[in-house]
Design an enzyme around this catalytic site. Sequence first.
Site, PDB file in Angstrom:
ATOM      1  N   ARG A  43       0.879  -1.182   0.000  1.00  0.00           N
ATOM      2  CA  ARG A  43       0.000   0.000   0.000  1.00  0.00           C
ATOM      3  C   ARG A  43       0.903   1.213   0.000  1.00  0.00           C
ATOM      4  O   ARG A  43       1.426   1.632   1.037  1.00  0.00           O
ATOM      5  CB  ARG A  43      -0.888  -0.013   1.240  1.00  0.00           C
ATOM      6  CG  ARG A  43      -1.853   1.163   1.328  1.00  0.00           C
ATOM      7  CD  ARG A  43      -2.741   1.027   2.564  1.00  0.00           C
ATOM      8  NE  ARG A  43      -3.697   2.107   2.663  1.00  0.00           N
ATOM      9  CZ  ARG A  43      -3.450   3.273   3.250  1.00  0.00           C
ATOM     10  NH1 ARG A  43      -2.277   3.515   3.788  1.00  0.00           N
ATOM     11  NH2 ARG A  43      -4.395   4.191   3.303  1.00  0.00           N
ATOM     12  N   GLU A  44       1.114   1.741  -1.163  1.00  0.00           N
ATOM     13  CA  GLU A  44       2.040   2.856  -1.320  1.00  0.00           C
ATOM     14  C   GLU A  44       1.311   3.966  -2.051  1.00  0.00           C
ATOM     15  O   GLU A  44       0.956   3.829  -3.214  1.00  0.00           O
ATOM     16  CB  GLU A  44       3.287   2.410  -2.097  1.00  0.00           C
ATOM     17  CG  GLU A  44       4.099   1.344  -1.370  1.00  0.00           C
ATOM     18  CD  GLU A  44       4.647   1.821  -0.023  1.00  0.00           C
ATOM     19  OE1 GLU A  44       4.813   3.046   0.166  1.00  0.00           O
ATOM     20  OE2 GLU A  44       4.884   0.969   0.850  1.00  0.00           O
ATOM     21  N   ASP A  74      -5.119  -0.841  -4.497  1.00  0.00           N
ATOM     22  CA  ASP A  74      -5.612   0.070  -5.547  1.00  0.00           C
ATOM     23  C   ASP A  74      -5.175  -0.235  -6.986  1.00  0.00           C
ATOM     24  O   ASP A  74      -5.982  -0.184  -7.894  1.00  0.00           O
ATOM     25  CB  ASP A  74      -5.160   1.522  -5.296  1.00  0.00           C
ATOM     26  CG  ASP A  74      -6.078   2.239  -4.337  1.00  0.00           C
ATOM     27  OD1 ASP A  74      -7.027   1.601  -3.851  1.00  0.00           O
ATOM     28  OD2 ASP A  74      -5.822   3.421  -4.075  1.00  0.00           O
ATOM     29  N   ASP A  93     -12.423   3.787  -4.364  1.00  0.00           N
ATOM     30  CA  ASP A  93     -11.557   3.341  -5.467  1.00  0.00           C
ATOM     31  C   ASP A  93     -12.394   2.708  -6.583  1.00  0.00           C
ATOM     32  O   ASP A  93     -13.609   2.811  -6.601  1.00  0.00           O
ATOM     33  CB  ASP A  93     -10.535   2.333  -4.928  1.00  0.00           C
ATOM     34  CG  ASP A  93      -9.676   2.949  -3.843  1.00  0.00           C
ATOM     35  OD1 ASP A  93      -9.331   4.140  -3.977  1.00  0.00           O
ATOM     36  OD2 ASP A  93      -9.382   2.249  -2.860  1.00  0.00           O
ATOM     37  N   SER A 112     -12.347  -2.574   1.705  1.00  0.00           N
ATOM     38  CA  SER A 112     -12.515  -1.963   3.028  1.00  0.00           C
ATOM     39  C   SER A 112     -13.980  -1.623   3.256  1.00  0.00           C
ATOM     40  O   SER A 112     -14.624  -1.027   2.399  1.00  0.00           O
ATOM     41  CB  SER A 112     -11.708  -0.659   3.119  1.00  0.00           C
ATOM     42  OG  SER A 112     -10.363  -0.904   2.841  1.00  0.00           O
ATOM     43  N   LYS A 142      -3.926   6.415   8.285  1.00  0.00           N
ATOM     44  CA  LYS A 142      -4.822   6.752   7.183  1.00  0.00           C
ATOM     45  C   LYS A 142      -5.503   8.065   7.540  1.00  0.00           C
ATOM     46  O   LYS A 142      -6.223   8.158   8.531  1.00  0.00           O
ATOM     47  CB  LYS A 142      -5.851   5.630   7.000  1.00  0.00           C
ATOM     48  CG  LYS A 142      -6.694   5.741   5.743  1.00  0.00           C
ATOM     49  CD  LYS A 142      -7.548   4.459   5.606  1.00  0.00           C
ATOM     50  CE  LYS A 142      -8.788   4.682   4.776  1.00  0.00           C
ATOM     51  NZ  LYS A 142      -8.535   4.775   3.343  1.00  0.00           N
ATOM     52  N   GLY A 182      -5.149   1.153  13.973  1.00  0.00           N
ATOM     53  CA  GLY A 182      -4.679   1.379  15.342  1.00  0.00           C
ATOM     54  C   GLY A 182      -4.456   0.114  16.140  1.00  0.00           C
ATOM     55  O   GLY A 182      -4.392   0.154  17.368  1.00  0.00           O
ATOM     56  N   SER A 209       1.452   0.670  10.994  1.00  0.00           N
ATOM     57  CA  SER A 209       2.536   1.307  11.753  1.00  0.00           C
ATOM     58  C   SER A 209       3.150   0.394  12.807  1.00  0.00           C
ATOM     59  O   SER A 209       4.344   0.495  13.090  1.00  0.00           O
ATOM     60  CB  SER A 209       2.027   2.599  12.399  1.00  0.00           C
ATOM     61  OG  SER A 209       0.875   2.351  13.169  1.00  0.00           O
ATOM     62  N   LYS A 365     -25.412  -6.371  34.697  1.00  0.00           N
ATOM     63  CA  LYS A 365     -26.699  -6.496  35.387  1.00  0.00           C
ATOM     64  C   LYS A 365     -27.524  -5.239  35.161  1.00  0.00           C
ATOM     65  O   LYS A 365     -27.055  -4.141  35.399  1.00  0.00           O
ATOM     66  CB  LYS A 365     -26.471  -6.657  36.887  1.00  0.00           C
ATOM     67  CG  LYS A 365     -27.746  -6.676  37.684  1.00  0.00           C
ATOM     68  CD  LYS A 365     -27.557  -6.203  39.118  1.00  0.00           C
ATOM     69  CE  LYS A 365     -27.482  -4.702  39.253  1.00  0.00           C
ATOM     70  NZ  LYS A 365     -28.770  -4.012  39.109  1.00  0.00           N
TER      71      LYS A 365
END
Length: 522
Positions: A43-44, A74, A93, A112, A142, A182, A209, A365
């Site tokens: 993914r660049e 993509d 996309d 996605s 992102k 994340g 990341s 409860k």
Amino acid sequence: MDKASVDYTLYLVTDSTMIPANKTFLDQVSQAIDNGVTLVQLREKSLLTLDFINRAKETLQLCRKKGIPLIINDRVDVALAVDADGVHVGQDDMPATLVRKLIGPDKILGLSCGIPLEMEKAIEEGVVDYVGFGAMFPTKTKKDIKLDRFGQGPIGIRRLLRTLEKHNSSSERKIKCVAIGGINQSNAAKVLYQLNTPTQKVDGLAVVSCIMAAPDAAKATKDLIQIIHTPAPWTQALTITKEEPQSLENKIKTVTAKSPLVHHITNGVVKNFSANVTLAIGASPIMSEFGDEYEEFASTIDNICLVLNIGTPSPEMMNLFKHALQTYNKYGRMILLDPVACGATQARLNVVKELLNYGQVNVIKGNIGEISGILKLTSTYKQANGNEEEVLMKGVDSIAQLNEDDIISTGKQVSKDFKVVVVISGPINYVIHQDRYKSIPGGHPLMGTVTGTGCSLGSTIGSFIGAQADGRNKDKFDVYEAVIGAVELYNKAGREAAEEAKGSGTFMVKFIDKLFENTHNI
Ligand code: 3NM
Ligand code: MG
């Protein structure tokens, strides 16, 4: 490559803009591949076409050596040019149906999805092999994530998962799914635990990341793999072992013998009464809002339960609630959540959502209004036209019409969604765990005239599960059975007290007496 056998367990999505200064793109990717990622997506977003092609070829070589697939983000042209294993596209996309036309039936196609509508569309089109659910948590990677899908937490993602489950349970053509956004070493275990149900699970975790920006990509990958394959302490403690039901008497004896510490974080109105109820049944209450000591409680006391009552929420209390959740989860200790009045206002429901996204509790409860409110978290979503769609059940407004079947199915769904034992209080009480349930005769209408009788049921349940939870990971037990014992005792004492009471004042005193009698004179 056989599409059906693709392993989605740990999905590396690349980003060459975040590589540490002393490393190269290929360093990071090869270390990840050597240490356990099971597929890779290139993914660049800013590479020129020629550079993209070259990088795809290099990455493909690494993947081929390990026999894992390479997916291209993509760029259908690049995927075809280098004969990669598949393509991943987002909602803005090239439409998945067109991608499928270009890449043919045998390549992997991923999409996605951030809201249930997108999942539904993907199911209808029937061309994707897997979907990426996001964003799980807030992410810096992102930048263009729309607000309605940013940091949805396990609760938000569960709505997508449920949509997928409906499809997968009835179709030959199963769609796989991964969670993204994340995800890192600190939350991976929770994501997997909270999203995996007996009937539908996420097939893997996708990270950018956490590996690409890691100073040591090999270690980051190994750590993730270990987390994925070894249950965390709190997930083990939460494992419920079905056992032969004990008699109520034996359950009570365990409480008085162990005298568990029941740590309440509760509202000011009921503190005194809840503490007295806890004492009456032979357990030991502490009403601590002093976060500094929670670590000591949770790390050293074997028979302990946190009773978290959101009665008086505030920003400060939220921090304390979260700190308590985190600490008790860390040591695999029992937690009961009392979502006071969360069916009444959206603000309170948000409190519950934030807490349930943050930590894992054992028991929830509430009355049917509260439990229905919680079900709303996972069963409604905003339509494109902004209308709230009620997917599964009647909303809080129509609770009056809920019959017993509705109440039980609401409880079952909440139990499955949140991996908890659900207690629904009312004229009849229901204890529900997944597909098991028990209805237990309620107490007496006089209970409704004394403040704290609802909250103190939480104290009683906390005492019973704290008594059974004998040390971290040592004894697994059936939380469901322990909860049933507590609910039976509590309502029995209520009925007996009512027989001798003249009104709400004497009822209160008699109620404490009956709890005492029923636990100490056996
Ligand atoms: N897609 P990190 S979130 C590529 O929500 C991507 O669909 C997302 O990066 C989605 O692991 C995301 O560094 C970035 O948080 C994930
Ligand atoms: Mg895209």
